[in-house]
Design a protein around this motif. Structure first.
Motif, PDB file in Angstrom:
ATOM      1  N   VAL A 157      21.144 -49.222  42.441  1.00 62.72           N
ATOM      2  CA  VAL A 157      21.378 -47.969  41.721  1.00 62.72           C
ATOM      3  C   VAL A 157      22.630 -48.079  40.856  1.00 62.72           C
ATOM      4  O   VAL A 157      22.666 -47.579  39.721  1.00 62.72           O
ATOM      5  CB  VAL A 157      21.502 -46.788  42.707  1.00 62.72           C
ATOM      6  N   ARG A 158      23.648 -48.748  41.347  1.00 61.05           N
ATOM      7  CA  ARG A 158      24.868 -48.947  40.547  1.00 61.05           C
ATOM      8  C   ARG A 158      24.568 -49.742  39.278  1.00 61.05           C
ATOM      9  O   ARG A 158      25.109 -49.447  38.204  1.00 61.05           O
ATOM     10  CB  ARG A 158      25.931 -49.678  41.376  1.00 61.05           C
ATOM     11  N   ARG A 159      23.712 -50.759  39.395  1.00 61.33           N
ATOM     12  CA  ARG A 159      23.362 -51.548  38.211  1.00 61.33           C
ATOM     13  C   ARG A 159      22.585 -50.710  37.200  1.00 61.33           C
ATOM     14  O   ARG A 159      22.774 -50.842  35.984  1.00 61.33           O
ATOM     15  CB  ARG A 159      22.555 -52.786  38.622  1.00 61.33           C
ATOM     16  N   GLU A 160      21.701 -49.850  37.696  1.00 63.55           N
ATOM     17  CA  GLU A 160      20.954 -48.976  36.789  1.00 63.55           C
ATOM     18  C   GLU A 160      21.888 -47.999  36.081  1.00 63.55           C
ATOM     19  O   GLU A 160      21.772 -47.777  34.868  1.00 63.55           O
ATOM     20  CB  GLU A 160      19.878 -48.217  37.569  1.00 63.55           C
ATOM     21  N   LEU A 161      22.823 -47.425  36.818  1.00 64.56           N
ATOM     22  CA  LEU A 161      23.773 -46.500  36.220  1.00 64.56           C
ATOM     23  C   LEU A 161      24.687 -47.205  35.220  1.00 64.56           C
ATOM     24  O   LEU A 161      25.057 -46.641  34.188  1.00 64.56           O
ATOM     25  CB  LEU A 161      24.611 -45.825  37.311  1.00 64.56           C
ATOM     26  N   ALA A 162      25.048 -48.448  35.512  1.00 66.28           N
ATOM     27  CA  ALA A 162      25.886 -49.217  34.591  1.00 66.28           C
ATOM     28  C   ALA A 162      25.150 -49.468  33.276  1.00 66.28           C
ATOM     29  O   ALA A 162      25.750 -49.415  32.188  1.00 66.28           O
ATOM     30  CB  ALA A 162      26.289 -50.542  35.234  1.00 66.28           C
ATOM     31  N   LEU A 163      23.844 -49.728  33.374  1.00 67.34           N
ATOM     32  CA  LEU A 163      23.036 -49.923  32.172  1.00 67.34           C
ATOM     33  C   LEU A 163      22.988 -48.642  31.342  1.00 67.34           C
ATOM     34  O   LEU A 163      23.202 -48.665  30.115  1.00 67.34           O
ATOM     35  CB  LEU A 163      21.621 -50.358  32.568  1.00 67.34           C
ATOM     36  N   ILE A 164      22.717 -47.512  31.994  1.00 66.89           N
ATOM     37  CA  ILE A 164      22.651 -46.228  31.289  1.00 66.89           C
ATOM     38  C   ILE A 164      23.999 -45.925  30.634  1.00 66.89           C
ATOM     39  O   ILE A 164      24.068 -45.491  29.483  1.00 66.89           O
ATOM     40  CB  ILE A 164      22.252 -45.106  32.260  1.00 66.89           C
ATOM     41  N   SER A 165      25.073 -46.169  31.367  1.00 64.93           N
ATOM     42  CA  SER A 165      26.406 -45.908  30.846  1.00 64.93           C
ATOM     43  C   SER A 165      26.682 -46.728  29.593  1.00 64.93           C
ATOM     44  O   SER A 165      27.241 -46.222  28.612  1.00 64.93           O
ATOM     45  CB  SER A 165      27.458 -46.229  31.917  1.00 64.93           C
ATOM     46  N   VAL A 179      24.486 -47.915  27.486  1.00 60.26           N
ATOM     47  CA  VAL A 179      23.663 -47.398  26.383  1.00 60.26           C
ATOM     48  C   VAL A 179      24.402 -46.269  25.674  1.00 60.26           C
ATOM     49  O   VAL A 179      24.466 -46.222  24.434  1.00 60.26           O
ATOM     50  CB  VAL A 179      22.296 -46.900  26.902  1.00 60.26           C
ATOM     51  N   PHE A 180      24.982 -45.337  26.444  1.00 58.50           N
ATOM     52  CA  PHE A 180      25.728 -44.223  25.849  1.00 58.50           C
ATOM     53  C   PHE A 180      26.987 -44.720  25.134  1.00 58.50           C
ATOM     54  O   PHE A 180      27.350 -44.203  24.075  1.00 58.50           O
ATOM     55  CB  PHE A 180      26.090 -43.196  26.924  1.00 58.50           C
ATOM     56  N   THR A 181      27.636 -45.734  25.713  1.00 60.95           N
ATOM     57  CA  THR A 181      28.841 -46.274  25.075  1.00 60.95           C
ATOM     58  C   THR A 181      28.516 -46.920  23.736  1.00 60.95           C
ATOM     59  O   THR A 181      29.228 -46.700  22.736  1.00 60.95           O
ATOM     60  CB  THR A 181      29.513 -47.307  26.007  1.00 60.95           C
ATOM     61  N   ILE A 182      27.458 -47.700  23.685  1.00 60.89           N
ATOM     62  CA  ILE A 182      27.047 -48.342  22.432  1.00 60.89           C
ATOM     63  C   ILE A 182      26.626 -47.297  21.401  1.00 60.89           C
ATOM     64  O   ILE A 182      26.942 -47.403  20.210  1.00 60.89           O
ATOM     65  CB  ILE A 182      25.900 -49.332  22.689  1.00 60.89           C
ATOM     66  N   ALA A 183      25.922 -46.255  21.863  1.00 60.03           N
ATOM     67  CA  ALA A 183      25.488 -45.197  20.945  1.00 60.03           C
ATOM     68  C   ALA A 183      26.684 -44.498  20.310  1.00 60.03           C
ATOM     69  O   ALA A 183      26.686 -44.198  19.107  1.00 60.03           O
ATOM     70  CB  ALA A 183      24.616 -44.188  21.694  1.00 60.03           C
ATOM     71  N   ARG A 184      27.715 -44.265  21.118  1.00 63.74           N
ATOM     72  CA  ARG A 184      28.894 -43.576  20.597  1.00 63.74           C
ATOM     73  C   ARG A 184      29.719 -44.477  19.673  1.00 63.74           C
ATOM     74  O   ARG A 184      30.239 -44.029  18.648  1.00 63.74           O
ATOM     75  CB  ARG A 184      29.761 -43.089  21.760  1.00 63.74           C
ATOM     76  N   LYS A 185      29.826 -45.744  20.012  1.00 66.56           N
ATOM     77  CA  LYS A 185      30.709 -46.638  19.265  1.00 66.56           C
ATOM     78  C   LYS A 185      30.046 -47.292  18.057  1.00 66.56           C
ATOM     79  O   LYS A 185      30.726 -47.588  17.064  1.00 66.56           O
ATOM     80  CB  LYS A 185      31.251 -47.726  20.199  1.00 66.56           C
ATOM     81  N   GLU A 186      28.733 -47.540  18.151  1.00 68.66           N
ATOM     82  CA  GLU A 186      28.110 -48.341  17.102  1.00 68.66           C
ATOM     83  C   GLU A 186      26.935 -47.664  16.394  1.00 68.66           C
ATOM     84  O   GLU A 186      26.490 -48.151  15.361  1.00 68.66           O
ATOM     85  CB  GLU A 186      27.634 -49.685  17.687  1.00 68.66           C
ATOM     86  N   TRP A 187      26.431 -46.555  16.934  1.00 69.35           N
ATOM     87  CA  TRP A 187      25.257 -45.925  16.330  1.00 69.35           C
ATOM     88  C   TRP A 187      25.579 -44.560  15.719  1.00 69.35           C
ATOM     89  O   TRP A 187      24.723 -43.687  15.663  1.00 69.35           O
ATOM     90  CB  TRP A 187      24.147 -45.782  17.368  1.00 69.35           C
ATOM     91  N   ARG A 188      26.811 -44.341  15.319  1.00 71.67           N
ATOM     92  CA  ARG A 188      27.237 -43.134  14.610  1.00 71.67           C
ATOM     93  C   ARG A 188      27.015 -41.854  15.425  1.00 71.67           C
ATOM     94  O   ARG A 188      26.635 -40.819  14.903  1.00 71.67           O
ATOM     95  CB  ARG A 188      26.526 -43.005  13.255  1.00 71.67           C
ATOM     96  N   MET A 189      27.241 -41.931  16.742  1.00 74.05           N
ATOM     97  CA  MET A 189      27.104 -40.735  17.595  1.00 74.05           C
ATOM     98  C   MET A 189      28.437 -40.450  18.281  1.00 74.05           C
ATOM     99  O   MET A 189      28.540 -40.361  19.496  1.00 74.05           O
ATOM    100  CB  MET A 189      26.002 -40.942  18.640  1.00 74.05           C
ATOM    101  N   GLU A 190      29.498 -40.307  17.476  1.00 73.82           N
ATOM    102  CA  GLU A 190      30.848 -40.145  18.000  1.00 73.82           C
ATOM    103  C   GLU A 190      31.004 -38.915  18.890  1.00 73.82           C
ATOM    104  O   GLU A 190      31.885 -38.865  19.751  1.00 73.82           O
ATOM    105  CB  GLU A 190      31.859 -40.062  16.843  1.00 73.82           C
ATOM    106  N   SER A 191      30.174 -37.908  18.704  1.00 66.65           N
ATOM    107  CA  SER A 191      30.293 -36.682  19.501  1.00 66.65           C
ATOM    108  C   SER A 191      29.683 -36.823  20.890  1.00 66.65           C
ATOM    109  O   SER A 191      29.859 -35.951  21.743  1.00 66.65           O
ATOM    110  CB  SER A 191      29.593 -35.529  18.778  1.00 66.65           C
ATOM    111  N   LEU A 192      28.991 -37.904  21.131  1.00 65.60           N
ATOM    112  CA  LEU A 192      28.239 -38.068  22.380  1.00 65.60           C
ATOM    113  C   LEU A 192      29.187 -38.383  23.540  1.00 65.60           C
ATOM    114  O   LEU A 192      30.055 -39.247  23.437  1.00 65.60           O
ATOM    115  CB  LEU A 192      27.233 -39.213  22.213  1.00 65.60           C
TER     116      LEU A 192
END
Length: 326
Positions: A80-88, A90-103
């Motif tokens: 479960v920790r590995r799954e949560l790390a993956l989800i986390s 994804v959100f980090t990449i979206a905020r930093k590299e996919w123009r979703m700074e508000s996320l």
């Protein structure tokens, strides 16, 4: 907006979690060495109801519910920790590299499942009773020798010896190339390891003997076996060895006139060949090498990046430490 501090949420609200996972798999996961296992987790997440939600709508409470549901389903805390790390991530990449700074990252708002997966399993020895010519014969054998005797794979005993002599991981052993071995200098080079760096492994005389006994292969690898086949062969050998051990022990206890209840109790309490994994050979080898090398040198051999991680594998016997005292 006039002050220049407004950040649009349009992108995060228009992008589903499933779409983000698909893009992450293409741009991030495909470049990782562990891509196969991570792709499997991504595929499972894309079938989850959360995949239909927009990234902006996923909250910490959603992640807490996901965590609790997965744990109730019987998954290990580490999984479960590995799954949560993956989800986390994804959100980090979206905020930093996919123009979703508000996320915001919802995984950062919840508690992680506690994990203590360190093991202290060392190789055990026991009196092994075997029936030969209708007579019970006793031998004092350690678990590795017992497993070797009951291996259905002709290569497994050599791999086991090599693992306990070098502390190399299963994947490192099965991918070892002959071109990266210098038998005269007694060194094996691992160009790429689990932590992403190369390392050299000193070879004992037994490890050299194992490599010298192997036939040359067309693919350049030292060993024929693949990682999964090693795991299966090891598990099969343990099952056969344990059955042979309990059968001989049962006969011995019957000769001592013990009742069946006492026999069953003694066998169920016996830990010989129980809860043993192939990776425990790395534990055993590390503990043995620690008797020769100081910890800062041992990290270079085993590939651990710091001594704190190494201490999870280093489990000396207390009686051996006592012998060093005056």
């Amino acid at each position: 907006m006039d002050a220049g501090v407004f950040v649009s949420r349009n992108e995060a609200e228009a992008t589903s979690f499933g779409s983000a996972l698909e893009l992450y798999a293409k741009e991030v996961t495909s470049k990782k060495r562990s891509s196969v296992s991570e792709l499997s987790r991504i595929n499972a997440l894309q079938r989850h109801p959360l995949a239909l939600r927009s990234l902006a709508s996923i909250r910490g409470s959603d992640m807490a519910n996901y965590r609790d549901t997965r744990l109730r389903e019987g998954l290990a805390h580490s999984t479960v920790r590995r799954e949560l790390a993956l989800i986390s991530h994804v959100f980090t990449i979206a905020r930093k590299e996919w123009r979703m700074e508000s996320l915001s990252n919802p995984v950062e708002l919840i508690r992680q499942p506690s994990v203590d997966d360190s093991r202290e399993r060392r190789i055990l020895s026991a009196d092994v009773w075997t029936l030969k010519d209708t007579k019970l014969v006793c031998e004092h054998l350690d678990e590795l020798e017992m497993i070797r005797r009951h291996s259905r794979s002709p290569e497994l005993p050599k791999i086991m010896t090599f693992a306990t002599e070098t502390a190399m991981r299963r994947s490192e052993i099965t991918s070892l190339l002959r071109i990266n071995v210098n038998l005269e200098k007694r060194v094996a080079l691992l160009p790429m390891t689990k932590n992403g760096s190369a390392r050299g492994v000193p070879l004992t005389s037994k490890a050299v003997a194992v490599l010298s006994s192997l036939a040359e292969r067309d693919d350049g690898r030292c060993f024929k076996s693949r990682p999964d086949s090693v795991t299966k062969a090891f598990a099969d050998a343990i099952t056969d060895a344990r059955n042979a051990y309990t059968e001989g022990l049962t006969l011995h206890l019957k000769q001592k006139k013990l009742t069946q209840d006492k026999i069953d109790k003694q066998i169920s309490d016996d830990t010989y060949l129980m809860d043993l994994r192939f990776h425990d050979l790395r534990h055993e080898a590390t503990s043995r090498l620690a008797e020769i090398f100081p910890l800062h040198e041992l990290t270079k051999i085993t590939g651990h990046q710091d001594t704190r991680m190494l201490m999870r594998y280093y489990h000396p016997k207390i009686e051996d430490l006592a012998k060093k005292l005056k």
